[in-house]
Design a protein around this motif. Structure first.
Motif, PDB file in Angstrom:
ATOM      1  N   ASN A  11       0.682  -1.215  -0.006  1.00  0.00           N
ATOM      2  CA  ASN A  11       0.027   0.008   0.103  1.00  0.00           C
ATOM      3  C   ASN A  11       0.739   1.258   0.135  1.00  0.00           C
ATOM      4  N   ALA A  12       1.029   1.632  -1.128  1.00  0.00           N
ATOM      5  CA  ALA A  12       2.194   3.054  -1.166  1.00  0.00           C
ATOM      6  C   ALA A  12       1.406   4.307  -1.109  1.00  0.00           C
ATOM      7  N   GLU A  13       0.053   4.303  -0.553  1.00  0.00           N
ATOM      8  CA  GLU A  13      -0.972   5.513  -0.377  1.00  0.00           C
ATOM      9  C   GLU A  13      -0.618   5.827   1.009  1.00  0.00           C
ATOM     10  N   ILE A  14      -0.011   4.868   1.892  1.00  0.00           N
ATOM     11  CA  ILE A  14       0.304   5.371   3.234  1.00  0.00           C
ATOM     12  C   ILE A  14       1.756   6.228   3.357  1.00  0.00           C
ATOM     13  N   ALA A  15       1.460   7.461   3.490  1.00  0.00           N
ATOM     14  CA  ALA A  15       2.532   8.517   3.315  1.00  0.00           C
ATOM     15  C   ALA A  15       3.376   8.457   4.569  1.00  0.00           C
ATOM     16  N   HIS A  16       2.736   8.664   5.801  1.00  0.00           N
ATOM     17  CA  HIS A  16       3.190   8.797   7.176  1.00  0.00           C
ATOM     18  C   HIS A  16       4.309   7.763   7.614  1.00  0.00           C
ATOM     19  N   ALA A  17       5.488   7.885   7.678  1.00  0.00           N
ATOM     20  CA  ALA A  17       6.578   7.003   8.105  1.00  0.00           C
ATOM     21  C   ALA A  17       6.013   6.449   9.333  1.00  0.00           C
ATOM     22  N   ARG A  18       5.339   6.663  10.445  1.00  0.00           N
ATOM     23  CA  ARG A  18       5.139   6.019  11.457  1.00  0.00           C
ATOM     24  C   ARG A  18       3.832   5.027  11.360  1.00  0.00           C
ATOM     25  N   SER A  43      -4.025   8.916  19.005  1.00  0.00           N
ATOM     26  CA  SER A  43      -4.040  10.254  19.632  1.00  0.00           C
ATOM     27  C   SER A  43      -3.790  11.176  18.504  1.00  0.00           C
ATOM     28  N   ASP A  44      -3.257  10.733  17.527  1.00  0.00           N
ATOM     29  CA  ASP A  44      -2.880  11.759  16.336  1.00  0.00           C
ATOM     30  C   ASP A  44      -4.004  11.721  15.297  1.00  0.00           C
ATOM     31  N   LEU A  45      -4.811  12.804  15.341  1.00  0.00           N
ATOM     32  CA  LEU A  45      -5.827  12.896  14.500  1.00  0.00           C
ATOM     33  C   LEU A  45      -5.799  14.069  13.829  1.00  0.00           C
ATOM     34  N   THR A  46      -4.686  14.538  13.527  1.00  0.00           N
ATOM     35  CA  THR A  46      -4.210  15.627  12.880  1.00  0.00           C
ATOM     36  C   THR A  46      -4.464  15.360  11.260  1.00  0.00           C
ATOM     37  N   PRO A  47      -4.561  16.326  10.420  1.00  0.00           N
ATOM     38  CA  PRO A  47      -4.740  15.875   9.030  1.00  0.00           C
ATOM     39  C   PRO A  47      -3.311  15.810   8.569  1.00  0.00           C
ATOM     40  N   GLY A  48      -3.298  14.676   7.880  1.00  0.00           N
ATOM     41  CA  GLY A  48      -1.792  14.008   7.287  1.00  0.00           C
ATOM     42  C   GLY A  48      -1.202  13.425   8.517  1.00  0.00           C
ATOM     43  N   GLY A 109     -10.801   8.185  -8.518  1.00  0.00           N
ATOM     44  CA  GLY A 109     -10.843   7.946  -7.186  1.00  0.00           C
ATOM     45  C   GLY A 109      -9.783   7.562  -6.224  1.00  0.00           C
ATOM     46  N   THR A 110      -8.653   8.627  -6.687  1.00  0.00           N
ATOM     47  CA  THR A 110      -7.453   8.568  -6.046  1.00  0.00           C
ATOM     48  C   THR A 110      -7.004   9.368  -5.003  1.00  0.00           C
ATOM     49  N   ARG A 111      -7.967  10.228  -4.495  1.00  0.00           N
ATOM     50  CA  ARG A 111      -7.953  11.211  -3.416  1.00  0.00           C
ATOM     51  C   ARG A 111      -8.744  11.013  -2.390  1.00  0.00           C
ATOM     52  N   VAL A 112      -8.668  11.137  -1.244  1.00  0.00           N
ATOM     53  CA  VAL A 112      -9.590  11.082   0.091  1.00  0.00           C
ATOM     54  C   VAL A 112      -9.639  12.171   0.712  1.00  0.00           C
ATOM     55  N   ASP A 113     -10.856  12.719   0.944  1.00  0.00           N
ATOM     56  CA  ASP A 113     -11.032  13.937   1.771  1.00  0.00           C
ATOM     57  C   ASP A 113     -11.385  13.085   3.196  1.00  0.00           C
ATOM     58  N   SER A 114     -10.757  13.117   4.174  1.00  0.00           N
ATOM     59  CA  SER A 114     -10.889  12.679   5.421  1.00  0.00           C
ATOM     60  C   SER A 114     -11.313  13.853   6.531  1.00  0.00           C
ATOM     61  N   SER A 115     -11.302  14.971   6.294  1.00  0.00           N
ATOM     62  CA  SER A 115     -11.609  15.791   7.376  1.00  0.00           C
ATOM     63  C   SER A 115     -12.708  15.542   8.128  1.00  0.00           C
ATOM     64  N   ALA A 116     -13.908  15.381   7.538  1.00  0.00           N
ATOM     65  CA  ALA A 116     -15.077  15.069   8.472  1.00  0.00           C
ATOM     66  C   ALA A 116     -14.801  13.670   9.313  1.00  0.00           C
ATOM     67  N   VAL A 117     -14.035  12.918   8.697  1.00  0.00           N
ATOM     68  CA  VAL A 117     -13.699  11.582   9.532  1.00  0.00           C
ATOM     69  C   VAL A 117     -12.901  11.898  10.779  1.00  0.00           C
ATOM     70  N   LEU A 118     -11.887  12.836  10.512  1.00  0.00           N
ATOM     71  CA  LEU A 118     -10.923  13.180  11.716  1.00  0.00           C
ATOM     72  C   LEU A 118     -11.971  13.945  12.756  1.00  0.00           C
ATOM     73  N   GLU A 119     -12.927  14.543  12.192  1.00  0.00           N
ATOM     74  CA  GLU A 119     -13.660  15.545  13.216  1.00  0.00           C
ATOM     75  C   GLU A 119     -14.599  14.563  14.033  1.00  0.00           C
ATOM     76  N   GLY A 120     -15.130  13.612  13.370  1.00  0.00           N
ATOM     77  CA  GLY A 120     -15.873  12.535  13.972  1.00  0.00           C
ATOM     78  C   GLY A 120     -15.297  11.954  14.970  1.00  0.00           C
ATOM     79  N   LEU A 121     -13.961  11.324  14.510  1.00  0.00           N
ATOM     80  CA  LEU A 121     -13.031  10.452  15.299  1.00  0.00           C
ATOM     81  C   LEU A 121     -12.722  11.321  16.831  1.00  0.00           C
TER      82      LEU A 121
END
Length: 147
Positions: A11-18, A43-48, A109-121
């Motif tokens: 899964n190359a879409e996972i950009a964050h090293a951690r 604990s890390d619900l920040t965008p990106g 369908g190659t971009r995801v807007d997760s802003s509402a998801v992060l807010e809900g989480l």
């Protein structure tokens, strides 16, 4: 941690090293690192951030799996609407709720807007977030092979 979890992530879409590190720990079934990484992700619900990277990678992986060659999907679309009902039934209700507010964009369908998801989480309890994270990590692990 002083050790590595060797694997070839598909899964190359996972950009964050951690996030990549956590997924490798999951694939290696390293309990100590899994607990540490899951704690960080919750604990890390920040965008990106860590959770966001896992979520986006999982959604992109799922959308690719859910593509039906007989029915061309048009984007933008809500991730929930792209999922086959039998797949949704396997997910926790909180994960389904997150899919309802997650939009997928781009010509293919190659971009995801997760802003509402992060807010809900952010409004969920830590325990509820962990249920969503479990679905995400399970799905990502299924889509990756240990090398």
């Amino acid at each position: 941690m002083g050790h590595r979890h060797p694997s070839k992530l598909e899964n190359a879409e996972i950009a964050h090293a951690r996030a990549r590190w956590l997924l490798r720990a999951e694939l290696a079934y390293c309990k100590e690192c899994m607990l540490e990484g899951e704690k960080e992700a919750l604990s890390d619900l920040t965008p990106g951030g860590l959770f966001d990277s896992l979520w986006r990678g999982w959604v992109l992986q799922q959308v690719a799996r859910w593509r039906n060659p007989r029915h061309k999907a048009t984007f933008p679309a809500m991730a929930y609407d792209l999922a086959p009902p039998q797949e949704l039934a396997l997910l926790h209700v909180l994960t389904r709720d997150c899919l309802r507010v997650c939009s997928v964009h781009g010509a293919r369908g190659t971009r995801v807007d997760s802003s509402a998801v992060l807010e809900g989480l952010g409004q969920m309890s830590r325990n509820d977030r962990s249920l969503v994270l479990d679905d995400v990590l399970d799905g990502l692990a299924e889509g990756n092979a240990v090398a």
